[in-house]
Scaffold this motif. Structure first.
Motif: not given
Length: 208
Positions: A68-93
């Motif tokens: 399953x590639x997608x988890x809705x409303x997730x909790x994520x475990x990071x190690x110090x120095x890890x990055x998150x790349x957020x894909x955004x959805x901007x409504x220009x109108x």
């Protein structure tokens, strides 16, 4: 590049994790193959298509969480120095209807009150007050703690980020993203924090 961040002073990160803030929801993206990752990064898949793909895979192999590639409303475990790349959805109108992460400073799950969330305030300002259109926002998490982010438009959608202390790793048996069930929150050490609202000193008040 169509990416905002990470801050210039960050040299490199250990790992990168992918999160979608989209009309379909806040979704943690589990990288199941390089083909799926490439499609995600190049925009060949919409979140709706990914969800449909995930449901098809889930029906055929319901016991394999890695399918399953997608988890809705997730909790994520990071190690110090890890990055998150957020894909955004901007409504220009109607920019107020855009989907992107907003840090919930007063949320009781947050455990680091001194955390500097300036990059997220800047993201909010740029989207709401300028005509900047970007697809991605990157942030490196250096400070241990628990941090709660909600979708700008739909407050019921959220992401919980847990960052381990230096030299402490996440469980290597787990995929990075897990459902935010009470069981998983407890496993990740996510606890409600008490705000420092001091109780009245009744002895002093009553003179006893």
């Amino acid at each position: 590049a169509n990416v905002l961040g990470p801050d210039e002073h960050v040299q490199k990160s250990q790992r990168a994790h992918l999160v979608l803030f989209s009309p379909s929801g806040v979704l943690g993206f589990i990288v199941s193959s390089t083909d799926v990752l490439d499609a995600f990064l190049t925009g060949d898949f919409s979140s709706d298509q990914l969800l449909q793909k995930g449901r098809r895979v889930q029906r055929t192999s319901s016991k394999d969480i890695h399918a399953l590639p997608l988890i809705p409303n997730p909790v994520v475990c990071l190690e110090a120095g890890d990055a998150i790349l957020f894909q955004l959805s901007i409504n220009s109108h109607n920019r107020a209807s855009s989907h992107y992460p907003v840090y919930q400073k007063e949320h009781l799950y947050n455990s680091n009150p001194s955390w500097d969330f300036g990059p997220f305030r800047r993201l909010d300002h740029l989207i709401q007050e300028t005509h900047l259109n970007i697809s991605w926002f990157a942030h490196v998490f250096l400070d241990s703690g628990t941090y709660v982010f909600k979708d700008r438009t739909i407050q019921e959608r959220f992401l919980i980020v847990t960052v381990k202390e230096a030299n402490v790793g996440c469980d290597p048996r787990d995929v990075s993203f897990q459902p935010s069930s009470l069981f998983q929150l407890a496993r990740h050490g996510v606890l409600k924090q008490q705000h420092l609202n001091l109780a009245p000193n009744w002895a002093a008040i009553t003179g006893t």
